[in-house]
Design a protein around this motif. Structure first.
Motif, PDB file in Angstrom:
ATOM      1  N   UNK A 172       0.839  -1.202   0.000  1.00 13.47           N
ATOM      2  CA  UNK A 172       0.000   0.000   0.000  1.00 13.47           C
ATOM      3  C   UNK A 172       0.874   1.253   0.000  1.00 13.47           C
ATOM      4  N   UNK A 173       0.349   2.349  -0.534  1.00 16.85           N
ATOM      5  CA  UNK A 173       1.096   3.611  -0.510  1.00 16.85           C
ATOM      6  C   UNK A 173       1.476   3.998   0.925  1.00 16.85           C
ATOM      7  N   UNK A 174       0.663   3.590   1.884  1.00 19.01           N
ATOM      8  CA  UNK A 174       0.965   3.905   3.273  1.00 19.01           C
ATOM      9  C   UNK A 174       2.276   3.237   3.694  1.00 19.01           C
ATOM     10  N   UNK A 175       2.468   2.003   3.257  1.00 15.17           N
ATOM     11  CA  UNK A 175       3.703   1.305   3.620  1.00 15.17           C
ATOM     12  C   UNK A 175       4.929   1.972   2.982  1.00 15.17           C
ATOM     13  N   UNK A 217       5.657   5.103   4.963  1.00 10.27           N
ATOM     14  CA  UNK A 217       6.237   4.794   6.266  1.00 10.27           C
ATOM     15  C   UNK A 217       7.746   4.562   6.132  1.00 10.27           C
TER      16      UNK A 217
END
Ligand code: SF4
Ligand code: SF4
Ligand code: FES
Ligand code: FES
Lengths: 168, 818
Positions: free
Chosen positions: A56-59, A62
């Motif tokens: 995911x773009x979130x990963x 991060x």
């Protein structure tokens, strides 16, 4: 232009280094590749890399957030990353940072008006005995500057400013 | 047999299975070890250090391999420093001290550190009163801080992580529970930590933000007030709330929930539902619920609810008394006799349905279930048996999901099926298009629309898939009507039933057929004897129709037409639906939140729900309305307590034999231990004190041999050259009668949209996100266009319950929006 369009060969080479079921391991080299463009990884690139690695773009964000060498926001041409961790603080790193910033007329984390230099406090750079110490990150890569003074640093900035003029 | 290990915790001898974590072993023995980052549903992370204890192991003589003795007792080798109880696994002879001076000092220091950067704004914090940090600080904290108040860490306090969840960065203690829940439990890693050290903060970069249908659960397990729901935040203090045990009525999973209610001036002195919390049932929903269940409850309090009976006078629906309305309804039904038809929706309770069925039987009328999923009679025969728990499935077992988008249709089943696959169960997904489950599947089988039945029939002939089905230790089959109508779904059910029967996977726990119904109690309706009608429009012709909890006219203009052409229409509903607008008599029903009752879940578990709020306006419970009509017809129907109706039901319907309200209310100890005193451990989920429910006996478990159902020959409609075929699919957040009042979900419900293949779109000159006009069933509607490469060319996915008339695969025309 997407990364895939711009660097098809290099991306292929990077991905080939990891087994397909662990392709998320290619995240770090791909981030370096993306960062080469503008000195930071923009949202487009983050999403593109996420899609490439099926995470995911979130990963992706991060990972950029965790490492001081990756940047998710634009900044000056040269980043001066001053270590202010405890051992360096004992050798005056705090004061060095404050004085340097005052000389450049910016706050820690800020960028000079001409967009040339950004100064950031960072955690231990593993050169604690040579404080004040900072690392620079810019178009020419990464370099360490140990046992620094504000004076020496300002000379460095001036030199960069000059060379910038010459290039133009 | 699991190997057991005995250790001593605070002087108490404790025996637990090998591999147990020290923190859990203590909990099992009734000893609390404080934790923040550890959660019994997730692997330990060892991040917060709150669980520090003194830990010793018997000293072993290297030469002999024997324990070293001291005064005849094994000599204990103490770890040099305090250890985390959440990451250490028990071992024989281990000695743990959780309250020694050293351990307490460690725990105190950790809390002192945590509080240095905590705002301590408890008086305005939603978690205050049920906050693990607050509670553990009182129990284990230092009482006083040596740190300087003015040097507290400050951060953003109101950060929306999407429309549903808010983050207070200052309150976050970086335990990582939310991040790990999203990654490990929900399988949707859309939360992460950004930055490091004191600057660490939670971020989401998904589009839409916090893109998960399980997001609300993070607010239950967040040990502080950092994560709160947009719905409840600043809504009430936990100690003002009353709780009522209930069930989620949004899908057939039957998640156990608790409604928290409060009487408040803000709502005109009414008692209203303030929030929905999960209630533990390890065999159903564990301690989780999906966001639809958590946020779509607002229909109860909607001002648009029907308040009093209506009767059509001079062409207009006008208020009437209950007497008038019931008399009229009874007279109409009496006059119709066997020409009456009772049409019921799966939102009704078993008790409501039973009374309706008795009424229909008394009249000699047909009782029809309003649904697009068929095959419930097969589920009655070879559905799940008592003792089933999805959590038991793993290596050696197989789960087949056919013509179903579990993620959108039954989220908690999706979650538990995914987890079974994570544990090693073989997952086979058979569908015409890709769904979220594919990623976790061992085998994905795609068919062309129309080939669903033959594809399922052919599965046993395929090498590996055939073996996975035949040789499965346990075999579960979920099916629905993805892309299909009732007929298509009925044949899919038959094909699935054949797979189970041929391979002998039925009549025992963890084996059998599960219909993924559109509502909470469709299975109950099947059990009680309701059957869907393949051609409903034809069946309605000339009939006096009594419709309860269904809106056929709203779903399908053809059914609206059929109702206009029917004789008298009597509608029993919560809202003035399109169907109610066609009625002669409208009977306002109480919501299930306002009364008692039972639902039969898709797993055939009968569960009780209890009243949460008082009945709205002049409404009456459905079973009461039906009974009062029945009494006017001289029928002996029970209008007293639901328990009395249930008693009659159990006496008449064999599958329910032996059940009673008392039996449904029985509980057993569950693991992990959760509840008010243990919320630092399991989160704010409620303990189940009101009943775990009971499985209906499957006919096959009672020794009856099931008959192999006949599978329809031929195929469903196929896409034609040069024409698009619209196929109905289910969307989690739709405009269903009990969903649309929840404004918070508006963005997730979105506008009606069709999904087509990019090539189809290109041919028609359409782009993703553009508007288009579609012609379907003689009606024109404006929709958004979405693209999906995985769907067959020539097919358009059209969502049900989004105001588009799609009850069956049908030709579709698409044009540019005007
Ligand atoms: S938001 Fe809550 S659950 Fe998430 S890391 Fe912070 S404290 Fe833990
Ligand atoms: S999975 Fe179904 S029953 Fe459970 S909370 Fe969600 S909608 Fe309700
Ligand atoms: S503390 Fe500054 S380099 Fe290590
Ligand atoms: S380190 Fe054990 S609970 Fe956090």
């Amino acid at each position: 232009m997407s990364l895939a369009e711009k660097y098809p060969e290099e991306i292929k080479r990077i991905l080939a280094k990891y087994p397909p079921e662990h392709k998320r391991s290619a995240l770090m080299p791909l981030l370096y590749l993306a960062q080469r463009e503008k000195g930071y990884v923009d949202n487009h690139a983050m999403n593109e890399i996420a899609e490439m690695l099926e995470i995911t773009p979130t990963e992706v964000a991060a990972m950029i957030g965790f490492y001081t060498l990756y940047h998710g926001e634009p900044a000056g041409k040269l980043r001066i990353q001053v270590c202010v961790d405890l051992p360096c603080a004992l050798r005056g790193a705090d004061k060095f940072l404050a004085d340097l910033c005052a000389n450049l007329g910016i706050e820690p984390g800020g960028t000079t008006a001409d967009g040339l230099v950004t100064v950031e406090p960072v955690m231990c750079l593993a050169a604690c005995d040579k404080a004040p110490v900072f690392q620079t990150q810019g178009p020419d890569g990464i370099a360490y500057h140990e046992n620094m003074t504000v004076e020496k640093t300002m000379q460095l900035v001036e030199a960069l400013r000059e060379s910038g003029k010459e290039v133009k | 047999m699991t190997e057991l290990v005995t250790l001593s915790i605070d002087g108490k001898q404790v025996t637990v299975p090998k591999g147990t974590l020290v923190v859990d072993a203590a909990k099992q023995a009734g000893i609390d070890i404080p934790v923040f980052c550890y959660h019994p549903k997730m692997e330990p992370a060892g991040m917060c250090r709150m669980c520090l204890v003194e830990l010793g192991r018997p000293m072993i003589d290297r030469a002999t391999g024997q324990p070293v003795l001291e005064n005849g007792q094994p000599k204990i080798q103490w770890a040099p420093k305090l250890e985390t109880a959440c990451t250490n696994v028990v071992s024989d002879g281990m000695v743990v001290l959780t309250r020694s001076e050293k351990a307490r000092a460690g725990q105190q220091e950790i809390l002192e550190f945590l509080l240095t950067s905590h705002p301590l704004d408890c008086p305005v914090c939603d978690k205050g009163g049920e906050c693990p940090l607050q509670n553990l600080t009182l129990d284990y904290g230092p009482g006083k801080s040596r740190f300087l108040y003015n040097e507290k860490h400050h951060a953003e306090k109101h950060v929306p992580l999407g429309e549903l969840i808010w983050l207070d960065r200052e309150r976050c203690i970086q335990c990582g529970r939310c991040v790990r829940f999203q990654r490990l439990v929900a399988g949707e890693p859309v939360l992460a930590f950004d930055e490091r050290g004191r600057d660490t903060e939670i971020i989401t970069n998904s589009e839409p933000a916090f893109d998960s249908i399980f997001s609300g659960n993070t607010t239950d397990i967040c040990p502080v007030g950092a994560l709160t729901t947009a719905d409840f935040r600043f809504g009430a203090r936990p100690w003002e709330l009353k709780s009522a045990a209930s069930l989620c009525a949004q899908c057939p999973v039957g998640c156990n929930i608790t409604f928290n209610t409060r009487r408040e001036a803000k709502s005109g002195g009414r008692v209203v539902i303030k929030r929905v919390m999960p209630r533990q049932n390890e065999e159903v929903n564990e301690i989780w619920i999906c966001d639809k269940g958590r946020f779509a409850y607002h229909f109860t309090e909607s001002e648009a609810r029907l308040r009093q009976p209506l009767i059509r006078r001079n062409g207009q629906l006008q208020p009437a008394s209950w007497e008038e309305a019931l008399d009229l309804a009874a007279a109409k039904l009496k006059a119709a006799g066997k020409d009456a038809l009772i049409l019921a929706g799966g939102r009704l309770s078993n008790e409501d349905l039973f009374n309706l069925k008795k009424l229909a039987d008394g009249l000699g009328a047909q009782s029809v279930l309003y649904t697009h999923v068929g095959g419930g009679d097969l589920v009655t025969q070879i559905g799940l048996a008592s003792g089933t728990n999805l959590a038991d499935l793993g290596k050696g077992d197989t789960i087949l999901v056919a013509a179903c988008d579990l993620y959108e249709e039954a989220p908690i089943w999706w979650l538990r099926v995914k987890q079974a696959a994570d544990r090693g169960a073989t997952l086979i997904v058979v569908n015409a298009r890709a769904t979220r489950l594919d990623k976790h599947a061992g085998y994905v089988v795609r068919y062309a629309p129309g080939d669903e039945t033959v594809t399922l029939q052919g599965l046993l002939k395929q090498d590996k898939i055939g073996a996975a089905i035949r040789e499965a230790g346990n075999l579960l089959v979920f099916y629905a009507a993805d892309g299909l109508d009732l007929n298509g779904s009925t044949s899919v059910a038959a094909a699935c039933a054949n797979l189970l029967i041929e391979t002998g996977h039925f009549g025992r726990p963890n084996n059998g057929l599960i219909g993924v119904w559109p509502h909470a109690n469709d299975q109950g309706a099947w059990e009680i004897g309701f059957r869907p009608e393949a051609d409903l429009a034809a069946a309605l012709k000339g009939k006096t129709v009594y419709i309860a909890a269904a809106d056929p006219a709203g779903d399908d203009p053809r059914l609206a037409k059929a109702l206009q052409d029917a004789g008298t229409v009597i509608v029993q509903e919560l809202f003035q639906t399109a169907t109610a607008s066609l009625a002669e008599v409208v009977l306002p029903a109480a919501a299930y939140t306002e009364r008692e009752g039972t639902f039969t879940s898709g797993e055939r578990r009968v569960q009780r729900y209890y009243p949460a709020v008082p009945r709205w306006a002049e409404t009456k419970a459905d079973y009461v309305i039906t009974a009062e009509i029945g009494q006017r017809l001289g029928l002996d129907l029970e209008a007293g307590a639901p328990a009395l109706v249930f008693n009659r039901l159990t006496a008449e319907i064999t599958a329910f034999a032996g059940l009673s309200y008392r039996k449904l209310a029985e509980v057993r100890p569950q693991w992990p231990i959760v509840g008010r005193a243990d919320l630092y451990y399991g989160g704010t989920t409620y303990e189940n004190k009101q009943g775990l429910g009971v499985h209906l006996a499957a006919a096959a478990s009672a020794g009856e041999s099931p008959h192999l159902p006949e599978v329809r020959k031929g195929s469903g409609p196929r896409p034609q050259e040069d024409a698009l075929l619209a196929v109905p699919v289910t969307k989690l957040y739709d405009l269903g009668v009990t969903v649309r009042s929840s404004v918070l979900l508006e963005a997730r419900i979105g506008l009606p949209a069709i999904t087509i293949h990019p090539l189809t779109a290109e041919k028609m000159g359409l782009k993703a996100g553009e508007k288009a006009m579609i012609g379907l069933g003689g009606h024109e509607n404006e929709v958004l266009v979405k693209l999906d490469e995985t769907i067959p060319a020539g097919v358009a996915l059209v969502p049900r319950s989004m105001g588009l008339p799609v009850s069956a695969p049908a030709p579709l025309s698409v044009g540019k929006a005007k």
